[in-house]
Design a protein around this motif. Structure first.
Motif, PDB file in Angstrom:
ATOM      1  N   ASP A 186       6.155  -2.199  -7.841  1.00 19.25           N
ATOM      2  CA  ASP A 186       6.500  -2.776  -6.674  1.00 19.25           C
ATOM      3  C   ASP A 186       5.203  -3.126  -5.884  1.00 19.25           C
ATOM      4  O   ASP A 186       5.246  -4.087  -5.166  1.00 19.25           O
ATOM      5  CB  ASP A 186       7.463  -1.915  -6.260  1.00 19.25           C
ATOM      6  CG  ASP A 186       8.300  -2.539  -5.285  1.00 19.25           C
ATOM      7  OD1 ASP A 186       8.543  -3.811  -5.160  1.00 19.25           O
ATOM      8  OD2 ASP A 186       8.988  -1.857  -4.152  1.00 19.25           O
ATOM      9  N   ALA A 187       4.313  -2.236  -6.081  1.00 11.23           N
ATOM     10  CA  ALA A 187       2.910  -2.496  -5.209  1.00 11.23           C
ATOM     11  C   ALA A 187       2.597  -3.717  -5.687  1.00 11.23           C
ATOM     12  O   ALA A 187       1.937  -4.645  -4.696  1.00 11.23           O
ATOM     13  CB  ALA A 187       2.054  -1.160  -5.258  1.00 11.23           C
ATOM     14  N   ILE A 188       2.478  -4.072  -6.956  1.00 12.14           N
ATOM     15  CA  ILE A 188       1.771  -5.075  -7.412  1.00 12.14           C
ATOM     16  C   ILE A 188       2.794  -6.547  -6.956  1.00 12.14           C
ATOM     17  O   ILE A 188       2.137  -7.427  -6.460  1.00 12.14           O
ATOM     18  CB  ILE A 188       1.691  -5.147  -8.833  1.00 12.14           C
ATOM     19  CG1 ILE A 188       0.497  -4.163  -9.308  1.00 12.14           C
ATOM     20  CG2 ILE A 188       1.334  -6.451  -9.455  1.00 12.14           C
ATOM     21  CD1 ILE A 188       0.345  -3.811 -10.887  1.00 12.14           C
ATOM     22  N   ARG A 189       3.969  -6.294  -7.013  1.00 12.13           N
ATOM     23  CA  ARG A 189       4.764  -7.454  -6.921  1.00 12.13           C
ATOM     24  C   ARG A 189       4.584  -7.664  -5.199  1.00 12.13           C
ATOM     25  O   ARG A 189       4.483  -8.962  -4.967  1.00 12.13           O
ATOM     26  CB  ARG A 189       6.483  -6.954  -7.110  1.00 12.13           C
ATOM     27  CG  ARG A 189       7.179  -8.251  -6.830  1.00 12.13           C
ATOM     28  CD  ARG A 189       8.662  -7.866  -7.296  1.00 12.13           C
ATOM     29  NE  ARG A 189       9.117  -6.804  -6.078  1.00 12.13           N
ATOM     30  CZ  ARG A 189       9.654  -7.097  -5.059  1.00 12.13           C
ATOM     31  NH1 ARG A 189       9.763  -8.576  -4.669  1.00 12.13           N
ATOM     32  NH2 ARG A 189      10.153  -6.261  -3.945  1.00 12.13           N
ATOM     33  N   GLN A 246       0.734  -1.299   0.010  1.00  9.99           N
ATOM     34  CA  GLN A 246      -0.048  -0.065  -0.051  1.00  9.99           C
ATOM     35  C   GLN A 246       0.695   1.086   0.007  1.00  9.99           C
ATOM     36  O   GLN A 246       0.564   2.216  -0.814  1.00  9.99           O
ATOM     37  CB  GLN A 246      -0.892  -0.047   1.142  1.00  9.99           C
ATOM     38  CG  GLN A 246      -2.095  -1.061   1.110  1.00  9.99           C
ATOM     39  CD  GLN A 246      -2.866  -0.862   2.406  1.00  9.99           C
ATOM     40  OE1 GLN A 246      -2.706  -1.756   3.449  1.00  9.99           O
ATOM     41  NE2 GLN A 246      -3.841  -0.234   2.314  1.00  9.99           N
ATOM     42  N   GLU A 247       2.049   1.179   0.628  1.00  6.08           N
ATOM     43  CA  GLU A 247       2.869   2.329   0.757  1.00  6.08           C
ATOM     44  C   GLU A 247       3.687   2.527  -0.876  1.00  6.08           C
ATOM     45  O   GLU A 247       3.791   3.892  -1.014  1.00  6.08           O
ATOM     46  CB  GLU A 247       3.990   2.140   1.864  1.00  6.08           C
ATOM     47  CG  GLU A 247       4.688   3.507   2.028  1.00  6.08           C
ATOM     48  CD  GLU A 247       4.025   4.449   2.843  1.00  6.08           C
ATOM     49  OE1 GLU A 247       4.430   5.506   2.925  1.00  6.08           O
ATOM     50  OE2 GLU A 247       2.911   4.207   3.424  1.00  6.08           O
ATOM     51  N   LYS A 248       3.924   1.525  -1.198  1.00 10.88           N
ATOM     52  CA  LYS A 248       4.272   1.672  -2.723  1.00 10.88           C
ATOM     53  C   LYS A 248       3.267   2.140  -3.513  1.00 10.88           C
ATOM     54  O   LYS A 248       3.679   3.241  -4.413  1.00 10.88           O
ATOM     55  CB  LYS A 248       4.804   0.316  -3.097  1.00 10.88           C
ATOM     56  CG  LYS A 248       6.061  -0.309  -2.298  1.00 10.88           C
ATOM     57  CD  LYS A 248       7.255   0.628  -2.255  1.00 10.88           C
ATOM     58  CE  LYS A 248       8.309   0.140  -1.476  1.00 10.88           C
ATOM     59  NZ  LYS A 248       9.509   0.988  -1.508  1.00 10.88           N
ATOM     60  N   ALA A 249       2.014   2.015  -3.258  1.00 18.83           N
ATOM     61  CA  ALA A 249       0.990   2.483  -4.106  1.00 18.83           C
ATOM     62  C   ALA A 249       1.047   3.951  -3.812  1.00 18.83           C
ATOM     63  O   ALA A 249       0.652   4.611  -4.977  1.00 18.83           O
ATOM     64  CB  ALA A 249      -0.264   1.612  -3.932  1.00 18.83           C
ATOM     65  N   ILE A 250       0.910   4.260  -2.727  1.00 14.40           N
ATOM     66  CA  ILE A 250       0.805   5.808  -2.365  1.00 14.40           C
ATOM     67  C   ILE A 250       1.941   6.390  -3.093  1.00 14.40           C
ATOM     68  O   ILE A 250       1.677   7.641  -3.590  1.00 14.40           O
ATOM     69  CB  ILE A 250       0.701   6.051  -1.067  1.00 14.40           C
ATOM     70  CG1 ILE A 250      -0.402   5.172  -0.123  1.00 14.40           C
ATOM     71  CG2 ILE A 250       1.030   7.387  -0.380  1.00 14.40           C
ATOM     72  CD1 ILE A 250      -0.433   5.448   1.242  1.00 14.40           C
ATOM     73  N   GLU A 251       3.073   5.974  -3.314  1.00 17.87           N
ATOM     74  CA  GLU A 251       4.330   6.604  -3.936  1.00 17.87           C
ATOM     75  C   GLU A 251       4.258   6.467  -5.403  1.00 17.87           C
ATOM     76  O   GLU A 251       4.814   6.774  -5.991  1.00 17.87           O
ATOM     77  CB  GLU A 251       5.574   5.898  -3.100  1.00 17.87           C
ATOM     78  CG  GLU A 251       5.562   6.118  -1.930  1.00 17.87           C
ATOM     79  CD  GLU A 251       7.033   5.325  -1.435  1.00 17.87           C
ATOM     80  OE1 GLU A 251       7.513   4.489  -2.213  1.00 17.87           O
ATOM     81  OE2 GLU A 251       7.174   5.296  -0.183  1.00 17.87           O
TER      82      GLU A 251
END
Length: 849
Positions: free
Chosen positions: A699-702, A689-694
């Motif tokens: 990376d969020a999907i992985r 979730q943090e990667k998606a916010i960024e």
């Protein structure tokens, strides 16, 4: 080959087969639950949880020092392997000895085959049974328990051959001389010696597990049923009374005065019997005391402050409390925790899984795999009936052991439907004795086949050998069925779980844990592997006890606890202003955090309940398997750097995921073990979730995919992953993901809602509405589906259908004021937002009326 040589060779094979199997499938290190504690206490000569099992700690320590080709944990596990193999051997010897009394006329080659084929088959069913196999490959007390119970039962059979100290009996009905040997005769002394050995071993066996003594019921009944013996019924009854007083004190009540009165009566009866009948009762009482005296180990060792010192039995009062299990609630047999019928069905479920020969195979509605279990079950009941018919005194011995450890324990243990784990291991002795009856049943079946063949004028060989071969073949089928689920040779999950909890912490950290599975692996890895001994592990379950708080205060690494023993003892729960209660462990958590004063980093394991860490929630930062107490404040804080470092560089997931983050199916994981993975999944999902916010959707999907490999049922991760696919322009993959999630859990409305939104985004409104309708059918209580249906139908230009979604929801939930408001202003909303004019010219409120 002589009869004795053949018997010894088969017995040796019966011992070697389980020894090889259990060694090959033995856990190389700890498994979840008590295993880690037992390995650690054996290695450091510590004191495990009540009632202390001192003999396991002593024997385990010896095995940890043997030059075996295993690590420390493997050597202690091998102790169970050896005891489990010896228990199988004892079961074989019990069956053979019983059969020799039942069928003394079985002679010749065919007689030998029938005599040994049954016990061999029963031994294989036992070896590969569900519970016994598992208990024999880990550091636990139940394989040892089975061995001592089997050994004492076999010794009782040896005594039964010559109970009065005369020439050995050749059969169950062999005549005995009427005169009794003299008090000092060698034969009489040997007969009494076997009884003394049984008494001592059972008393000593309490140092392994209290359940060992349950085998005494059948042995005692056998003693009473034999008229001519080297002691009287009154003498053995006096000993049994003393034993009952001690056992009742350890399990049934907390009235010390009653126990003292019972022991005084016991002493008086022993004195009376010694003066009147001789030394038997006195010797038996002395052996009972000598066997139980192994518990003095706890009193002596506790004064040396070992690293694990449960209940801290440095005083007689504390040791007495340890023996009586005062840490746990007393057992109330007559206050049923669940309906009795449910408890019997619960046991039946465990029982039916023990001797399963093949997996699930359906013929129409019938599960043939489960149905085939009827074969060993039927053989066991045949054995019970045959034993009763042919030799009732030994039937009383064997069946009483089975009955006490099955029906007796169902009534006594009184399990509820909310136990924290599966409890089949408590019934392990029942399955053990039933396997012995299976062996007796196979031989009895072969004898019946031989008699039937002879009655028809046919050779017995033509019937007996094929049936015997079939029974032997069936007895090893459970090996194939159970091998994968019982092969722990590559099981490192529990060890790595403990490692992961400790490895990412700052030096000299304080870590709060919740229960067994997030504490015992840490005790093992700190005390045996000497890893991260700087960390203070604080178990919240034990933090309710005074002795544990005092140990945390006084022993290295010491915690900053500024309370005296008296202040700790006087600490009482405190009502909270907003409702609820701050219990003793809550107050101690607060005290430790306050006194640490940021000089030592403080962490909560993710397994700790919300009620405990909620007061500090705005200052807790997720770092993986732990939440760290930090100065900054906010909602759902995330230590992204530490979290990513822990997962990418520190944590180990052997047996769960491969190094390239693929699912590792090479190691069996039961439901309880898989339940531990949710902590990994939640932490990884939060990082995603943090990667998606960024806006780093790759990376969020992985990482979200990895989270779902830990726990495919994690709803939040399933819901978000499809959205991330869509935001990364992977629409079809998003659709496929939600369709797959819906197949697994069609009742989860969130999946239907998000699938519909994807179709809506692709302007496939008809398909989107079909998804909404299907979702409402499967998840009618998911409110968002009605709102989505309103919006999507409006986009299609169908205002009435849009309002129908709101009406249908209100028909089920008339109390929903917000939805009433939406319906009241629906016509204006449809006209303003979607350009749909009201057909009737009436407002939505008028239409609703």
């Amino acid at each position: 080959m002589s009869e004795q040589t053949l018997h010894r060779l088969i017995a040796f094979a019966v011992f070697l087969i389980p020894l090889a199997v259990f060694t090959a499938t033995m856990a190389p290190t700890l498994v979840f639950w008590d295993s880690g504690e037992f390995i650690a206490t054996a290695y450091i000569l510590g004191i495990p949880h009540s009632p202390g099992t001192p003999l396991f700690a002593l024997a385990g320590r010896v095995f940890s020092m043997l030059p075996l080709p295993f690590g420390i944990a493997g050597r202690v596990n091998f102790f169970s392997v050896l005891c489990g193999s010896l228990a199988v051997l004892m079961g074989y010897l019990i069956a053979v000895t019983t059969l020799r009394f039942m069928y003394p006329s079985l002679k010749g080659g065919l007689g030998r085959f029938m005599t040994y084929a049954g016990p061999f088959a029963g031994s294989m069913y036992l070896t590969f049974s569900e519970t016994f196999w598992r208990d024999s490959t880990e550091a636990e007390v139940y394989a040892l328990n089975a061995f001592v119970m089997g050994l004492c039962t076999y010794l009782a059979l040896l005594w039964y051959r010559n109970p009065a100290g005369r020439a050995e009996r050749k059969g169950a009905e062999a005549a005995r001389p009427e005169t009794r040997p003299d008090e000092g005769s060698l034969e009489r002394g040997h007969s009494r010696g076997l009884v003394y050995l049984i008494i001592y071993l059972l008393a000593l066996g309490i140092g392994f597990h209290l359940g060992t003594i349950l085998v005494y019921g059948g042995i005692f009944l056998l003693f009473l049923m034999v008229k001519e013996k080297a002691f009287g019924n009154a003498e053995i009854a006096i000993y049994t009374f003393g034993l009952a007083v001690i056992l009742a004190d350890m399990t049934m009540h907390r009235n010390s005065a009653l126990t003292v009165a019972g022991l005084l009566v016991f002493a008086a009866l022993v004195a009376w019997s010694t003066a009147r009948n001789g030394r038997f009762a006195l010797a038996a009482a002395g052996l009972l005391a000598l066997g139980i005296s192994v518990h003095l180990y706890m009193y002596i060792r506790s004064h040396l402050d070992p690293g694990i010192d449960m209940v801290d039995p440095e005083t007689w009062k504390a040791m007495y409390a340890h023996l009586r299990r005062e840490q746990y609630p007393p057992i109330h047999v007559f206050e049923r925790k669940a309906p009795l019928l449910w408890q019997f069905r619960h046991f039946a479920g465990y029982f039916s899984a023990q001797f399963r020969m093949v997996g699930d195979a359906f013929l129409g509605p019938m599960n043939l795999g489960a149905a085939l279990t009827a074969i060993p079950v039927a053989l066991g009941f045949w054995g019970i009936a045959a034993n009763y018919q042919r030799e009732r005194r030994l039937w009383a011995l064997n069946f009483t052991n089975l009955f006490v450890n099955s029906v007796g324990l169902i009534l006594f243990l009184n399990f509820s439907s909310t136990e924290v784990r599966e409890r089949d291991y408590f019934y392990g002795a029942a399955f053990y004795f039933f396997a012995i009856f299976i062996g007796i049943g196979v031989t009895s079946l072969l004898v019946a086949a031989a008699q039937w063949s002879e009655s028809k004028g046919k050779t017995a060989w033509s019937r007996v050998v094929p049936i015997g071969a079939l029974c032997l073949f069936l007895s090893v089928l459970p090996a194939r069925h159970n091998w994968f689920s019982h092969d722990r040779s590559h099981f490192y999950i529990a060890r790595d779980y403990g490692y992961n909890l400790l490895a990412g912490l700052e030096p000299n950290a304080i870590l709060f844990t919740n229960g067994d599975n997030d504490t015992y692996p840490l005790w093992y890895i700190q005390n045996v592997e000497r890893f991260r001994t700087d960390v203070s592990v604080v178990n919240l379950s034990l933090l309710r006890t005074d002795w544990y708080i005092e140990q945390l205060r006084d022993r290295d690494p010491k915690l900053p606890i500024r309370l005296t023993d008296e202040e700790i003892a006087r600490m009482e729960p405190v009502p909270l202003k907003g409702g609820g209660i701050a219990w003793k462990h809550d107050l101690m958590v607060q005290h430790i955090i306050r006194e640490a004063n940021w000089k030592r980093p403080v962490y909560f394991a993710t397994t700790v309940p919300l009620d405990t860490w909620k007061p500090y929630g705005n200052h807790l930062e997720m770092e993986g398997m732990v939440r760290r107490l930090v100065l900054r404040e906010g909602d759902n804080l995330l230590g992204e750097f530490a979290l990513q470092r822990n997962f990418d560089d520190i944590y180990r997931f052997r047996g769960i995921l491969t190094k390239d983050w693929r699912i590792d199916d090479s190691v069996y994981k039961d439901d309880e073990t898989r339940g531990m993975f949710v902590n990994f999944a939640v932490a990884m999902a939060q990082l995603a979730q943090e990667k998606a916010i960024e806006k780093d959707f790759d990376d969020a999907i992985r990482r979200m995919e990895i989270a779902l490999r830990f726990d495919p049922t994690l709803k939040a991760a399933n819901a978000l992953l499809g959205t991330y696919y869509m935001m990364n322009e992977m629409d079809q993959k998003a659709i496929d993901h939600y369709i797959q999630a819906i197949r697994r859990d069609p009742g989860e409305g969130e999946y239907w809602s998000r699938l519909a939104r994807i179709y809506e985004f692709k302007e496939q409104h008809a398909i989107a509405l079909k998804s909404i309708d299907d979702g409402i059918r499967h998840a009618p209580e998911f409110r968002q589906l009605s709102i989505d249906g309103f919006r999507i139908a409006a986009r299609l230009g169908d205002g009435e259908r849009a309002k129908d979604y709101i009406r249908q929801w209100l028909a089920r939930h008339p109390e929903d004021r917000e939805m009433e408001g939406i319906l009241a202003g629906a016509d204006k909303l449809l006209e303003d937002e979607f350009g749909i004019e009201s057909r009737s010219g009436r407002t939505g409120e008028e239409i609703e009326k």
